[in-house]
Design a protein around this motif. Structure first.
Motif, PDB file in Angstrom:
ATOM      1  N   SER A  75       0.845  -1.192   0.000  1.00 16.68           N
ATOM      2  CA  SER A  75       0.000   0.000   0.000  1.00 16.68           C
ATOM      3  C   SER A  75       0.882   1.243   0.000  1.00 16.68           C
ATOM      4  CB  SER A  75      -0.945   0.015   1.208  1.00 16.68           C
ATOM      5  OG  SER A  75      -0.207   0.024   2.408  1.00 16.68           O
ATOM      6  N   MET A  76       0.301   2.331  -0.437  1.00 16.98           N
ATOM      7  CA  MET A  76       1.014   3.595  -0.514  1.00 16.98           C
ATOM      8  C   MET A  76       0.632   4.442   0.693  1.00 16.98           C
ATOM      9  SD  MET A  76       3.120   5.408  -2.360  1.00 16.98           S
ATOM     10  CE  MET A  76       3.079   4.655  -3.968  1.00 16.98           C
ATOM     11  N   GLU A  77       1.628   4.831   1.470  1.00 17.35           N
ATOM     12  CA  GLU A  77       1.381   5.750   2.573  1.00 17.35           C
ATOM     13  C   GLU A  77       1.374   7.162   2.009  1.00 17.35           C
ATOM     14  OE1 GLU A  77       3.832   5.075   5.994  1.00 17.35           O
ATOM     15  OE2 GLU A  77       3.547   2.898   5.862  1.00 17.35           O
ATOM     16  N   THR A  78       0.588   8.027   2.634  1.00 17.45           N
ATOM     17  CA  THR A  78       0.422   9.382   2.107  1.00 17.45           C
ATOM     18  C   THR A  78       0.609  10.432   3.194  1.00 17.45           C
ATOM     19  OG1 THR A  78      -1.962   9.329   2.497  1.00 17.45           O
ATOM     20  CG2 THR A  78      -1.204   8.618   0.330  1.00 17.45           C
ATOM     21  N   GLU A  79       0.770  11.654   2.740  1.00 19.17           N
ATOM     22  CA  GLU A  79       0.857  12.811   3.627  1.00 19.17           C
ATOM     23  C   GLU A  79      -0.123  13.850   3.107  1.00 19.17           C
ATOM     24  OE1 GLU A  79       4.159  16.154   4.987  1.00 19.17           O
ATOM     25  OE2 GLU A  79       4.734  14.536   3.652  1.00 19.17           O
ATOM     26  N   THR A  80      -0.876  14.459   4.007  1.00 18.24           N
ATOM     27  CA  THR A  80      -1.850  15.476   3.618  1.00 18.24           C
ATOM     28  C   THR A  80      -1.243  16.860   3.835  1.00 18.24           C
ATOM     29  OG1 THR A  80      -3.669  14.023   4.249  1.00 18.24           O
ATOM     30  CG2 THR A  80      -4.181  16.361   4.045  1.00 18.24           C
ATOM     31  N   ILE A  81      -1.304  17.682   2.792  1.00 16.51           N
ATOM     32  CA  ILE A  81      -0.777  19.044   2.852  1.00 16.51           C
ATOM     33  C   ILE A  81      -1.930  20.007   2.599  1.00 16.51           C
ATOM     34  CG2 ILE A  81       0.821  20.675   1.802  1.00 16.51           C
ATOM     35  CD1 ILE A  81       2.761  18.578   2.138  1.00 16.51           C
ATOM     36  N   LYS A  82      -2.121  20.925   3.514  1.00 24.67           N
ATOM     37  CA  LYS A  82      -3.169  21.925   3.349  1.00 24.67           C
ATOM     38  C   LYS A  82      -2.587  23.142   2.638  1.00 24.67           C
ATOM     39  CE  LYS A  82      -5.687  20.335   7.303  1.00 24.67           C
ATOM     40  NZ  LYS A  82      -6.438  20.606   8.487  1.00 24.67           N
ATOM     41  N   GLU A  83      -3.320  23.610   1.669  1.00 21.80           N
ATOM     42  CA  GLU A  83      -2.865  24.765   0.903  1.00 21.80           C
ATOM     43  C   GLU A  83      -3.047  26.023   1.746  1.00 21.80           C
ATOM     44  OE1 GLU A  83      -3.802  27.012  -3.298  1.00 21.80           O
ATOM     45  OE2 GLU A  83      -4.370  24.937  -3.046  1.00 21.80           O
ATOM     46  N   PHE A 129      -8.951  23.245  -0.214  1.00 17.26           N
ATOM     47  CA  PHE A 129      -8.159  22.184  -0.834  1.00 17.26           C
ATOM     48  C   PHE A 129      -7.156  21.570   0.136  1.00 17.26           C
ATOM     49  CE2 PHE A 129      -9.149  25.225  -4.246  1.00 17.26           C
ATOM     50  CZ  PHE A 129      -9.935  24.408  -5.044  1.00 17.26           C
ATOM     51  N   GLU A 130      -7.025  20.271   0.011  1.00 17.19           N
ATOM     52  CA  GLU A 130      -5.954  19.530   0.657  1.00 17.19           C
ATOM     53  C   GLU A 130      -5.329  18.645  -0.406  1.00 17.19           C
ATOM     54  OE1 GLU A 130      -7.470  18.847   5.236  1.00 17.19           O
ATOM     55  OE2 GLU A 130      -7.547  17.187   3.833  1.00 17.19           O
ATOM     56  N   TYR A 131      -4.023  18.571  -0.393  1.00 15.23           N
ATOM     57  CA  TYR A 131      -3.322  17.707  -1.337  1.00 15.23           C
ATOM     58  C   TYR A 131      -2.859  16.457  -0.599  1.00 15.23           C
ATOM     59  CZ  TYR A 131      -3.306  21.795  -4.299  1.00 15.23           C
ATOM     60  OH  TYR A 131      -3.704  22.868  -5.055  1.00 15.23           O
ATOM     61  N   ILE A 132      -3.139  15.331  -1.158  1.00 18.30           N
ATOM     62  CA  ILE A 132      -2.693  14.062  -0.586  1.00 18.30           C
ATOM     63  C   ILE A 132      -1.569  13.554  -1.471  1.00 18.30           C
ATOM     64  CG2 ILE A 132      -3.354  11.719   0.026  1.00 18.30           C
ATOM     65  CD1 ILE A 132      -6.204  12.813   0.465  1.00 18.30           C
ATOM     66  N   LEU A 133      -0.376  13.485  -0.899  1.00 14.99           N
ATOM     67  CA  LEU A 133       0.813  13.128  -1.657  1.00 14.99           C
ATOM     68  C   LEU A 133       1.380  11.789  -1.185  1.00 14.99           C
ATOM     69  CD1 LEU A 133       2.548  16.626  -1.529  1.00 14.99           C
ATOM     70  CD2 LEU A 133       1.109  15.697  -3.347  1.00 14.99           C
ATOM     71  N   PRO A 134       1.886  10.978  -2.107  1.00 16.75           N
ATOM     72  CA  PRO A 134       2.493   9.706  -1.710  1.00 16.75           C
ATOM     73  C   PRO A 134       3.825   9.944  -1.007  1.00 16.75           C
ATOM     74  CG  PRO A 134       2.755  10.067  -4.060  1.00 16.75           C
ATOM     75  CD  PRO A 134       1.920  11.194  -3.541  1.00 16.75           C
ATOM     76  N   THR A 135       4.114   9.137   0.014  1.00 10.04           N
ATOM     77  CA  THR A 135       5.385   9.266   0.731  1.00 10.04           C
ATOM     78  C   THR A 135       6.239   8.003   0.594  1.00 10.04           C
ATOM     79  OG1 THR A 135       4.384   8.516   2.804  1.00 10.04           O
ATOM     80  CG2 THR A 135       4.469  10.898   2.414  1.00 10.04           C
ATOM     81  N   LYS A 136       5.642   6.834   0.789  1.00 13.48           N
ATOM     82  CA  LYS A 136       6.397   5.585   0.657  1.00 13.48           C
ATOM     83  C   LYS A 136       5.430   4.414   0.559  1.00 13.48           C
ATOM     84  CE  LYS A 136       6.905   4.581   5.550  1.00 13.48           C
ATOM     85  NZ  LYS A 136       7.796   4.149   6.603  1.00 13.48           N
ATOM     86  N   THR A 137       5.957   3.285   0.125  1.00  7.07           N
ATOM     87  CA  THR A 137       5.153   2.068   0.096  1.00  7.07           C
ATOM     88  C   THR A 137       5.418   1.261   1.354  1.00  7.07           C
ATOM     89  OG1 THR A 137       6.902   0.958  -1.139  1.00  7.07           O
ATOM     90  CG2 THR A 137       5.094   1.866  -2.416  1.00  7.07           C
ATOM     91  N   SER A 138       4.423   0.510   1.781  1.00  6.42           N
ATOM     92  CA  SER A 138       4.613  -0.400   2.910  1.00  6.42           C
ATOM     93  C   SER A 138       4.006  -1.748   2.542  1.00  6.42           C
ATOM     94  CB  SER A 138       4.009   0.169   4.191  1.00  6.42           C
ATOM     95  OG  SER A 138       2.628   0.054   4.207  1.00  6.42           O
ATOM     96  N   TYR A 139       4.653  -2.784   3.016  1.00  2.00           N
ATOM     97  CA  TYR A 139       4.265  -4.152   2.686  1.00  2.00           C
ATOM     98  C   TYR A 139       3.685  -4.836   3.917  1.00  2.00           C
ATOM     99  CZ  TYR A 139       6.692  -3.483  -1.687  1.00  2.00           C
ATOM    100  OH  TYR A 139       7.058  -3.020  -2.916  1.00  2.00           O
ATOM    101  N   GLY A 140       2.817  -5.806   3.678  1.00  2.00           N
ATOM    102  CA  GLY A 140       2.130  -6.514   4.747  1.00  2.00           C
ATOM    103  C   GLY A 140       3.004  -7.545   5.428  1.00  2.00           C
ATOM    104  N   THR A 141       2.369  -8.380   6.214  1.00  5.35           N
ATOM    105  CA  THR A 141       3.020  -9.497   6.887  1.00  5.35           C
ATOM    106  C   THR A 141       2.547 -10.771   6.209  1.00  5.35           C
ATOM    107  OG1 THR A 141       3.044  -8.293   8.981  1.00  5.35           O
ATOM    108  CG2 THR A 141       3.294 -10.673   9.092  1.00  5.35           C
ATOM    109  N   LEU A 142       3.486 -11.592   5.752  1.00  3.05           N
ATOM    110  CA  LEU A 142       3.156 -12.849   5.087  1.00  3.05           C
ATOM    111  C   LEU A 142       2.712 -13.850   6.141  1.00  3.05           C
ATOM    112  CD1 LEU A 142       3.241 -14.218   2.280  1.00  3.05           C
ATOM    113  CD2 LEU A 142       5.494 -15.084   2.905  1.00  3.05           C
ATOM    114  N   SER A 143       1.544 -14.429   5.962  1.00  5.96           N
ATOM    115  CA  SER A 143       0.991 -15.383   6.917  1.00  5.96           C
ATOM    116  C   SER A 143       0.868 -16.755   6.252  1.00  5.96           C
ATOM    117  CB  SER A 143      -0.376 -14.893   7.395  1.00  5.96           C
ATOM    118  OG  SER A 143      -0.902 -15.762   8.364  1.00  5.96           O
ATOM    119  N   LEU A 144       1.565 -17.737   6.812  1.00  4.86           N
ATOM    120  CA  LEU A 144       1.561 -19.102   6.294  1.00  4.86           C
ATOM    121  C   LEU A 144       0.882 -20.003   7.316  1.00  4.86           C
ATOM    122  CD1 LEU A 144       5.310 -19.214   5.192  1.00  4.86           C
ATOM    123  CD2 LEU A 144       3.342 -18.647   3.771  1.00  4.86           C
TER     124      LEU A 144
END
Length: 146
Positions: A37-45, A51-66
């Protein structure tokens, strides 16, 4: 085979690429946690409150469950126990492959630098006639899909 073929999710295999676990340690009932999933940051103009801008910051990965039926001897669980007891992390790479009815690979996921985060055993219940299921949750850095 068309690019729009759909495949059932019950025919798959797991390979621990960078570890020498036994053959039985690659058989699982369920696999979950292949997610990104893509983590985001909200920036208020400034000056404009509509208006609020939602910008991508980084991706994060889940936990593999076996999940699988609990086994008496398992190199995989020995690795998990050593990690939990010593806190010495020795990550492994994993290949998960979805197979068609002819046992041919149709899609695969390469999981990089996985290490045990949690190991659990299903509840024991004298009122049910069920297998004891062990669940191994693995944290990983990222995955790629082929």
């Amino acid at each position: 085979m068309s690019e729009y073929d759909f495949y059932p999710g019950f025919h798959f295999q797991v390979e621990f690429i960078s570890a020498d676990f036994g053959t039985n340690d690659s058989r699982f009932q369920t696999i979950g946690g292949l997610e990104v999933s893509m983590e985001t940051e909200t920036i208020k103009e400034g000056g404009e409150n509509r208006f609020e801008y939602i910008l991508p910051t980084k991706t994060s990965y889940g936990t593999l469950s076996l999940k699988r039926g609990m086994m008496r001897n398992s190199d995989l669980i020995d690795w998990c126990n050593r990690t939990m007891q010593t806190l010495e992390i020795k990550p492994v790479d994993i290949l998960i492959t979805l197979l068609n009815e002819k046992h041919e690979a149709v899609m695969s996921w390469n999981i990089f630098h996985a290490w045990p985060k949690k190991w659990s055993v299903s509840d024991f219940n004298a009122m049910n006639n069920e297998l004891t299921i062990e669940t191994l949750d693995l944290q990983y850095l990222y995955f790629t899909r082929d």
